[in-house]
Write a protein that holds these residues in place. Sequence first.
Motif, PDB file in Angstrom:
ATOM      1  N   TRP A  63       6.984  12.047  -0.545  1.00 45.93           N
ATOM      2  CA  TRP A  63       7.426  11.008  -0.669  1.00 45.93           C
ATOM      3  C   TRP A  63       6.459   9.951  -0.497  1.00 45.93           C
ATOM      4  CZ3 TRP A  63      10.057  15.108   1.119  1.00 45.93           C
ATOM      5  CH2 TRP A  63      11.211  15.178   0.933  1.00 45.93           C
ATOM      6  N   VAL A  64       6.602   8.734  -1.396  1.00 49.18           N
ATOM      7  CA  VAL A  64       5.669   7.639  -1.448  1.00 49.18           C
ATOM      8  C   VAL A  64       6.469   6.493  -0.521  1.00 49.18           C
ATOM      9  CG1 VAL A  64       4.396   5.989  -2.664  1.00 49.18           C
ATOM     10  CG2 VAL A  64       4.427   8.521  -3.510  1.00 49.18           C
ATOM     11  N   ILE A  65       5.773   6.190   0.523  1.00 51.49           N
ATOM     12  CA  ILE A  65       6.344   4.992   1.302  1.00 51.49           C
ATOM     13  C   ILE A  65       5.511   3.720   1.290  1.00 51.49           C
ATOM     14  CG2 ILE A  65       6.828   4.262   3.771  1.00 51.49           C
ATOM     15  CD1 ILE A  65       6.745   7.346   4.638  1.00 51.49           C
ATOM     16  N   GLU A  66       6.157   2.839   0.479  1.00 55.27           N
ATOM     17  CA  GLU A  66       5.277   1.646   0.070  1.00 55.27           C
ATOM     18  C   GLU A  66       5.380   0.559   1.349  1.00 55.27           C
ATOM     19  OE1 GLU A  66       5.440  -2.117  -3.130  1.00 55.27           O
ATOM     20  OE2 GLU A  66       6.986  -0.594  -3.143  1.00 55.27           O
ATOM     21  N   VAL A  67       4.180   0.418   1.808  1.00 50.86           N
ATOM     22  CA  VAL A  67       4.159  -0.272   3.122  1.00 50.86           C
ATOM     23  C   VAL A  67       3.668  -1.776   2.610  1.00 50.86           C
ATOM     24  CG1 VAL A  67       3.167  -0.652   5.352  1.00 50.86           C
ATOM     25  CG2 VAL A  67       3.949   1.700   4.586  1.00 50.86           C
ATOM     26  N   SER A  93       9.772   0.494  -0.074  1.00 52.87           N
ATOM     27  CA  SER A  93      10.674   1.287  -0.918  1.00 52.87           C
ATOM     28  C   SER A  93      10.062   2.795  -0.532  1.00 52.87           C
ATOM     29  CB  SER A  93      10.490   1.455  -2.204  1.00 52.87           C
ATOM     30  OG  SER A  93       9.142   1.529  -2.828  1.00 52.87           O
ATOM     31  N   VAL A  94      11.022   3.763  -0.614  1.00 51.65           N
ATOM     32  CA  VAL A  94      10.604   5.314  -0.275  1.00 51.65           C
ATOM     33  C   VAL A  94      11.011   5.865  -1.812  1.00 51.65           C
ATOM     34  CG1 VAL A  94      10.952   7.173   1.049  1.00 51.65           C
ATOM     35  CG2 VAL A  94      11.062   4.933   2.125  1.00 51.65           C
ATOM     36  N   GLU A  95      10.093   6.622  -2.152  1.00 49.95           N
ATOM     37  CA  GLU A  95      10.253   7.379  -3.806  1.00 49.95           C
ATOM     38  C   GLU A  95       9.850   8.718  -3.468  1.00 49.95           C
ATOM     39  OE1 GLU A  95       8.746   5.335  -6.842  1.00 49.95           O
ATOM     40  OE2 GLU A  95       9.688   3.479  -6.477  1.00 49.95           O
ATOM     41  N   GLU A  96      10.497   9.614  -4.028  1.00 48.55           N
ATOM     42  CA  GLU A  96      10.372  11.073  -3.905  1.00 48.55           C
ATOM     43  C   GLU A  96       9.391  11.395  -4.851  1.00 48.55           C
ATOM     44  OE1 GLU A  96      12.416  15.496  -4.281  1.00 48.55           O
ATOM     45  OE2 GLU A  96      13.804  13.713  -4.367  1.00 48.55           O
ATOM     46  N   MET A 116       0.953  -1.091   0.066  1.00 50.95           N
ATOM     47  CA  MET A 116      -0.029   0.058  -0.275  1.00 50.95           C
ATOM     48  C   MET A 116       0.910   1.145   0.168  1.00 50.95           C
ATOM     49  SD  MET A 116      -2.883   1.093   2.702  1.00 50.95           S
ATOM     50  CE  MET A 116      -3.255   2.887   2.702  1.00 50.95           C
ATOM     51  N   ASN A 117       0.381   2.122  -0.905  1.00 51.16           N
ATOM     52  CA  ASN A 117       1.334   3.514  -0.947  1.00 51.16           C
ATOM     53  C   ASN A 117       0.682   4.515   0.256  1.00 51.16           C
ATOM     54  OD1 ASN A 117       2.717   2.467  -2.985  1.00 51.16           O
ATOM     55  ND2 ASN A 117       1.342   3.261  -4.350  1.00 51.16           N
ATOM     56  N   ILE A 118       1.627   5.110   1.022  1.00 51.12           N
ATOM     57  CA  ILE A 118       1.391   6.076   2.063  1.00 51.12           C
ATOM     58  C   ILE A 118       2.166   7.261   1.407  1.00 51.12           C
ATOM     59  CG2 ILE A 118       1.927   6.607   4.486  1.00 51.12           C
ATOM     60  CD1 ILE A 118      -0.278   4.689   4.104  1.00 51.12           C
ATOM     61  N   SER A 119       1.376   8.433   1.498  1.00 55.63           N
ATOM     62  CA  SER A 119       2.014   9.681   1.168  1.00 55.63           C
ATOM     63  C   SER A 119       2.421  10.185   2.463  1.00 55.63           C
ATOM     64  CB  SER A 119       0.962  10.624   0.801  1.00 55.63           C
ATOM     65  OG  SER A 119       1.517  11.978   0.803  1.00 55.63           O
ATOM     66  N   TYR A 120       3.617  10.531   2.474  1.00 56.44           N
ATOM     67  CA  TYR A 120       4.680  11.281   3.787  1.00 56.44           C
ATOM     68  C   TYR A 120       3.627  12.446   4.290  1.00 56.44           C
ATOM     69  CZ  TYR A 120       8.207  13.711   5.995  1.00 56.44           C
ATOM     70  OH  TYR A 120       9.160  14.364   7.146  1.00 56.44           O
ATOM     71  N   LYS A 121       3.550  13.338   3.263  1.00 53.83           N
ATOM     72  CA  LYS A 121       2.785  14.664   3.509  1.00 53.83           C
ATOM     73  C   LYS A 121       1.410  14.329   4.001  1.00 53.83           C
ATOM     74  CE  LYS A 121       3.653  18.376   0.749  1.00 53.83           C
ATOM     75  NZ  LYS A 121       3.556  19.044  -0.383  1.00 53.83           N
ATOM     76  N   TRP A 122       0.603  13.676   3.448  1.00 58.58           N
ATOM     77  CA  TRP A 122      -0.581  13.284   4.139  1.00 58.58           C
ATOM     78  C   TRP A 122      -0.666  12.714   5.314  1.00 58.58           C
ATOM     79  CZ3 TRP A 122      -4.373  10.125  -0.046  1.00 58.58           C
ATOM     80  CH2 TRP A 122      -5.873  10.192   0.749  1.00 58.58           C
ATOM     81  N   LEU A 123       0.564  11.602   5.579  1.00 59.62           N
ATOM     82  CA  LEU A 123       0.528  11.088   7.015  1.00 59.62           C
ATOM     83  C   LEU A 123       0.540  11.965   8.122  1.00 59.62           C
ATOM     84  CD1 LEU A 123       0.722   8.276   8.274  1.00 59.62           C
ATOM     85  CD2 LEU A 123       3.075   8.565   7.890  1.00 59.62           C
ATOM     86  N   LYS A 124       1.328  13.276   7.641  1.00 60.38           N
ATOM     87  CA  LYS A 124       1.494  14.325   8.522  1.00 60.38           C
ATOM     88  C   LYS A 124       0.433  14.782   9.015  1.00 60.38           C
ATOM     89  CE  LYS A 124       5.523  16.295   8.889  1.00 60.38           C
ATOM     90  NZ  LYS A 124       6.786  17.315   8.745  1.00 60.38           N
ATOM     91  N   GLU A 125      -0.689  14.723   8.243  1.00 63.21           N
ATOM     92  CA  GLU A 125      -1.813  15.447   8.681  1.00 63.21           C
ATOM     93  C   GLU A 125      -2.490  14.900  10.026  1.00 63.21           C
ATOM     94  OE1 GLU A 125      -4.580  15.584   5.208  1.00 63.21           O
ATOM     95  OE2 GLU A 125      -3.068  16.659   4.004  1.00 63.21           O
ATOM     96  N   TYR A 126      -2.124  13.637  10.164  1.00 62.46           N
ATOM     97  CA  TYR A 126      -2.860  12.834  11.094  1.00 62.46           C
ATOM     98  C   TYR A 126      -2.011  12.714  12.499  1.00 62.46           C
ATOM     99  CZ  TYR A 126      -5.995  11.823   7.221  1.00 62.46           C
ATOM    100  OH  TYR A 126      -6.821  11.813   6.298  1.00 62.46           O
ATOM    101  N   VAL A 127      -0.445  12.913  12.216  1.00 61.07           N
ATOM    102  CA  VAL A 127       0.200  12.708  13.455  1.00 61.07           C
ATOM    103  C   VAL A 127       1.499  13.536  13.321  1.00 61.07           C
ATOM    104  CG1 VAL A 127       1.497  10.727  12.212  1.00 61.07           C
ATOM    105  CG2 VAL A 127       1.578  10.920  14.733  1.00 61.07           C
ATOM    106  N   ASP A 128       1.747  14.147  14.548  1.00 61.22           N
ATOM    107  CA  ASP A 128       2.778  15.210  14.467  1.00 61.22           C
ATOM    108  C   ASP A 128       4.213  14.585  14.678  1.00 61.22           C
ATOM    109  OD1 ASP A 128       0.687  17.143  14.319  1.00 61.22           O
ATOM    110  OD2 ASP A 128       0.702  17.243  16.482  1.00 61.22           O
TER     111      ASP A 128
END
Length: 824
Positions: A163-167, A34-37, A1-13
Amino acid sequence: MNISYKWLKEYVDFDLGAEQVAEALTSIGLEVGSVEEVQAIKGGLQGLVVAEVLTCEPHPNSDHMHVCSVNIGAEEPVQIVCGAANVAQGQKVIVATLGTKLYDGEECFTIKRSKLRGIESLGMICAEDEIGIGTSHDGIIVLPQDAKVGTPAAEYYGIESDWVIEVDITPNRADACSHYGVARDLYAWLVRNGHKTALHRTDVSAFATDNHDLDIDIVVENTEACPRYCGVTIKGCEVKESPEWLQTKLRTIGVRPINNVVDVTNYVMFAYGQPLHCFDADMIDGKKVVVKTMPEGTPFVTLDGEEHKLSERDLAICNANAPMCIAGVFGGKGSGTYETTKDVLLESAYFNPTWIRKSARRHGLNTDASFRFERGIDPDLQVYALKVAALMVKELAGGTVSMDIKDIEAPGLTKSFEVDLDYKYAHDLIGKTIPAEVIKEIVTSLEMKITAETESGISLSVPAYRVDVQRPCDVVEDILRIYGYNNVEIPTAVKSSLTIKGEVDRSNKLQNLVSEQLVGEGFREILNNSLTKEAYYNDLAAYPKTHAVKLLNPLSSDLNVLRQTLLFGGLESIAHNANRKNANLRFFEFGNCYYKNPDITEEQKAADTLAGYSEDLHLGLWLTGKRVEASWAHPEEQSSVYELKAYVAHILTRLGAPVGKLKQQAGTNDIFAKSLALVDNNGTVVLEFGLVKKSLTALFDISAEVYFADINWTLLMKKTKKHSVSFTEISKFPAVSRDLALLVDKSVEFARIEQIAFAADKKFLKKVTLFDVYEGKNLEAGKKSYAVNFMLQDETKTMNDKQTDAVMAKIIASLEKQLGAKLR
């Protein structure tokens, strides 16, 4: 599953970089692949700076160009030739310096030192569309006068990469199939590791019902398959393209934007893990939604235009007259949201995971929604998700909330799991004593509620979205992954009990020995899936489909039975390599093969669930291509069955197999075009090797001949169980060699000659070798000639001619009597 780094920061500081977040997630069990810019603007505005036009003079050789002296923040101004009509002295502009890469779609060009109409230009003053921040090409960008010269353009415009974090989500972690789900786990790690953090989600307090102008009746007939169903209507929407911020979020994680309403449902699913569906309210006949099953064979056309036949075990979302979608799996044609849609019904439900999983497999439909439903979503999230979606639809598409949220919930729906955790049990399982306060901090950060506490342990209420945490050992696992596996010290003492080597140990040891031998002979070991395709066994008498062990719930038709032979996995590997220009192959594999006895009775099954099922360990060898290629010392030579026979013989020799007690005969296995088998006294095949049938290799598009050996390792281990290694002194007396040319019937095999010869003389005959076969002219019809060498030796003295002739006479007499052989 792809996780957006910036989107993730909207929910946790947090203040960690993307790579640090990836390391943290991996350490707590959410392994990052993987982590891709992902650049917001292609190229990231690298090499672009804020500059000031110091002078602007007309180009001497052009009626529209200007020669400008530009301060880019370097020691000296640079000269740039600009063709824009609006360029002027004193302007603050954006300049692409030498070496900057600019993009036009997929095309890229680099700013280089050049001459324009004879005047040197050392850069480019840019327009909006040239750097990707807009679409205008009316002229160059003119910035406010307070813009600071030398500021990177990316900094000036506030352009940040994501950054897309592939989990890699494991099947048990349905709760982590969303950005908020990952944020929850990351929050627990941050708390444990002393970071200042907070967890938050979208506020829905502004949600309110505007009117009751569009009331849709909702009825749930099958509460087993649908324990909870919620819906709300929005009237007067304008379906159009989503705003850029929403499109960017979805594209970043690999989701194609469709329209503002559909994009909202996708946003909520990837944000919180709750799949939603949006119906065009005008297409809901009777203004009624019924959640039920349909009669077996009911035709249904999905959104992609494919027709399916519904099973009576498929849950459907229906209007008053017909099904509109397969619940939790796929929408139906006409049930979606289109440009003409004005009124919508938003659906948010909790479906039984087993029902959804079986429907998805039954129809071969795997969607983002079914992926979540079949693993088990949060049964307490439906109303919240509806409110988030409704507020976003109102914001992006207008309209009014035109009915109260209808929430139909079956009694007894589990909202939490009660688990008692004993501290000593946790310490024993972890192998380290963790303070009680630390344990309580971890479980609390994971949103588990402590309902009772004693000196020896705690009672917990685990949220229902944690479908994988229902036992004390599950809680311990969660504590340990947040505490940190690396924080559990390796003990200095090892406690163990003595064991006696058994047959499994012996088999493993011999497998290693044979593996090393085969690798030394140029083989490569392969390891294939035990699950394979049932279609491979069509029309095979040796491995009938009725003997296949079938999966009750296969992932696909390519993995729906357990293998009966290693052959097909090896052919898949050969095809994979041959398609990549690697055609000369030697493979081997150790693997279990599985069988079902279709004649087993119901009484036997009732007495023993595994009755009728068996498995054996086999060793498979594959040869294909050339044995020798591109050698100056040896001509090219194709692999052959004789080469394979030699490798098989080496294995038998290495194991000390009682080859003399095994009978050689023509193989009957129909995977081979022609084969040789070794069988025991009971007629059981110990091994068989030969040329694989063309009809089977053609299934894999393999044009070369493939030779395969199938060795029943389990049976071979039994045959060699009593073998002991012994040695004798090399004889001091020479061996005697005699050759015979024997005329025999064409049906006679060399193995029969060898058998009769050894039966005739067991004392002096040491070896029988076939060195020539002739069929052709000057022979009787139906006859062939074998040239055979016999090696004789007396261990106690040198054999004389009289002894030798006597032995040979006995052998010849036996051959003449039993085979009708004649000397040529």
